[in-house]
Enzyme design. Structure first.
Site, PDB file in Angstrom:
ATOM      1  N   THR A 138       0.850  -1.191   0.000  1.00 52.90           N
ATOM      2  CA  THR A 138       0.000   0.000   0.000  1.00 52.90           C
ATOM      3  C   THR A 138       0.890   1.247   0.000  1.00 52.90           C
ATOM      4  OG1 THR A 138      -0.196   0.170   2.424  1.00 52.90           O
ATOM      5  CG2 THR A 138      -1.774  -1.251   1.277  1.00 52.90           C
ATOM      6  N   GLY A 139       0.423   2.275  -0.692  1.00 53.90           N
ATOM      7  CA  GLY A 139       1.227   3.492  -0.804  1.00 53.90           C
ATOM      8  C   GLY A 139       2.495   3.252  -1.591  1.00 53.90           C
ATOM      9  N   ALA A 140       2.397   2.491  -2.691  1.00 54.02           N
ATOM     10  CA  ALA A 140       3.579   2.042  -3.423  1.00 54.02           C
ATOM     11  C   ALA A 140       4.121   3.069  -4.406  1.00 54.02           C
ATOM     12  CB  ALA A 140       3.260   0.746  -4.173  1.00 54.02           C
ATOM     13  N   ASN A 141       3.434   4.190  -4.569  1.00 52.08           N
ATOM     14  CA  ASN A 141       3.849   5.124  -5.607  1.00 52.08           C
ATOM     15  C   ASN A 141       4.918   6.117  -5.161  1.00 52.08           C
ATOM     16  OD1 ASN A 141       1.137   6.106  -4.343  1.00 52.08           O
ATOM     17  ND2 ASN A 141       2.209   7.987  -4.946  1.00 52.08           N
ATOM     18  N   SER A 142       5.215   6.187  -3.859  1.00 53.87           N
ATOM     19  CA  SER A 142       6.210   7.165  -3.407  1.00 53.87           C
ATOM     20  C   SER A 142       6.868   6.694  -2.121  1.00 53.87           C
ATOM     21  CB  SER A 142       5.563   8.545  -3.177  1.00 53.87           C
ATOM     22  OG  SER A 142       4.657   8.497  -2.091  1.00 53.87           O
ATOM     23  N   GLY A 143       7.974   7.343  -1.778  1.00 51.54           N
ATOM     24  CA  GLY A 143       8.621   7.130  -0.490  1.00 51.54           C
ATOM     25  C   GLY A 143       9.030   5.692  -0.239  1.00 51.54           C
TER      26      GLY A 143
ATOM     27  N   TYR B 164      -1.599  11.069  15.592  1.00 49.74           N
ATOM     28  CA  TYR B 164      -0.655  10.244  14.828  1.00 49.74           C
ATOM     29  C   TYR B 164      -0.061   9.155  15.712  1.00 49.74           C
ATOM     30  CZ  TYR B 164       3.394   8.914  12.014  1.00 49.74           C
ATOM     31  OH  TYR B 164       4.329   8.193  11.310  1.00 49.74           O
TER      32      TYR B 164
END
Length: 312
Positions: A20-25, A176
């Protein structure tokens, strides 16, 4: 002290991984390393446009990379359900689920179903996703893993069951920290329940230390604070390790054959903020099994996603 690097990763050929969230960082760097070792990686991204751009970048570096981009909005339970239904219809196995995406220290907002966004995305979204992908994780030949990304900030976190959504009192850093503590509590409770069920699935928590990613910039951008944005950018340059290094704990947790379920992995260098990955101790509150069971029950009620696993 550990000296592990991704060069020690065994071949991942034949394995299927969801990040998940594989497009950045960190998600992008982990995806790149896993694809370079032969895994087929499903890039679960809120923005498929950014996902496709990231996919092309990886394919330029590794021409044989096997990647699929699919929309997943962790702030929307309907999107999570649709992703899981698509995945389970397309794939017979899931070797690693990397619950990596997240938001950090943003002004209060709400998800599609009305959850406070940090708790809703970082914890509840991944909780629901894991529940809906558990059947394919369990039918995978051999051991499969769920790796949930937390943060060292979990150590200051407390689960406020009287105000989980921050409706009465909201502090962006407290919210957070609560969400990151929830990640570790979930990872440990999931592993206990999987063991009780005799499942060949393990659950591990990890944290990246201080890594330079866009995560630190989203809060100041949402607040419109140019001063805080510049300060975060400066800290990323001076203090942080790279996003590539920040992905090492996730990769270690996902692929190291010596990792057992219920572990917590992070950098073993200066103040546990940088360096080579290895097992660490999480906070005392993260080991509270009563809190973990209560959070599990509340999370199932909020998301409507049931695991069907026995309590330990």
């Amino acid at each position: 002290m550990s000296d592990w690097t991704p060069a020690e990763m065994a071949s991942q050929t034949g394995k299927t991984v969801v990040v998940t969230g594989a497009n950045s960082g960190i998600g992008f760097e982990a995806t790149k390393e896993l694809a370079a070792r032969g895994a087929h990686v499903v890039m679960a991204c809120r923005s498929t446009d950014r996902g496709r751009t990231a996919k092309r970048e990886i394919e330029t570096e590794y021409s044989g990379a096997s990647l699929t981009v699919r929309e997943l909005d962790l702030a929307d339970l309907d999107s999570i359900r649709a992703f899981a239904e698509w995945f389970t219809s397309e794939f017979d196995a899931l070797d690693v689920l990397a619950n990596n995406a997240g938001v950090m220290a943003i002004p209060r907002s709400e998800t599609e179903q009305g959850f406070e966004t940090q708790f809703g995305v970082n914890h509840l979204g991944h909780f629901a996703l894991t529940a809906r992908l558990l059947p394919v994780l369990r039918r995978t030949n051999g051991a499969s893993r769920v790796v949930t990304q937390s943060s060292g900030v979990h150590e200051r976190g407390r689960i406020d069951f009287d105000d989980l959504q921050g409706e009465d009192d909201y502090d962006k850093w407290d919210a957070y920290a609560q969400s990151k503590l929830a990640n570790v509590l979930f990872a440990y409770e999931l592993d206990r329940r999987l063991r009780t069920a005799g499942a060949s699935v393990t659950s591990v928590a990890c944290h990246p230390g201080y890594a330079a990613t866009n995560l630190q910039l989203r809060g100041p951008e949402a607040e419109g604070s140019r001063l805080r944005l510049l300060a975060m950018k400066a800290a990323n340059v001076v203090l942080a390790q790279s996003a590539e290094r920040g992905a090492w704990p996730l990769l270690y947790a996902a692929t190291n054959p010596d990792i057992d379920g219920g572990e917590y992995v992070g950098p073993t260098g200066l103040f546990d903020m940088r360096g080579h990955p290895g097992p660490q101790e999480s906070s005392e509150r993260s080991r509270d099994e009563d809190t973990a069971r209560r959070l599990w029950t509340v999370s199932e009620d909020l998301t409507g996603a049931a695991f069907g696993l026995p309590a330990p």
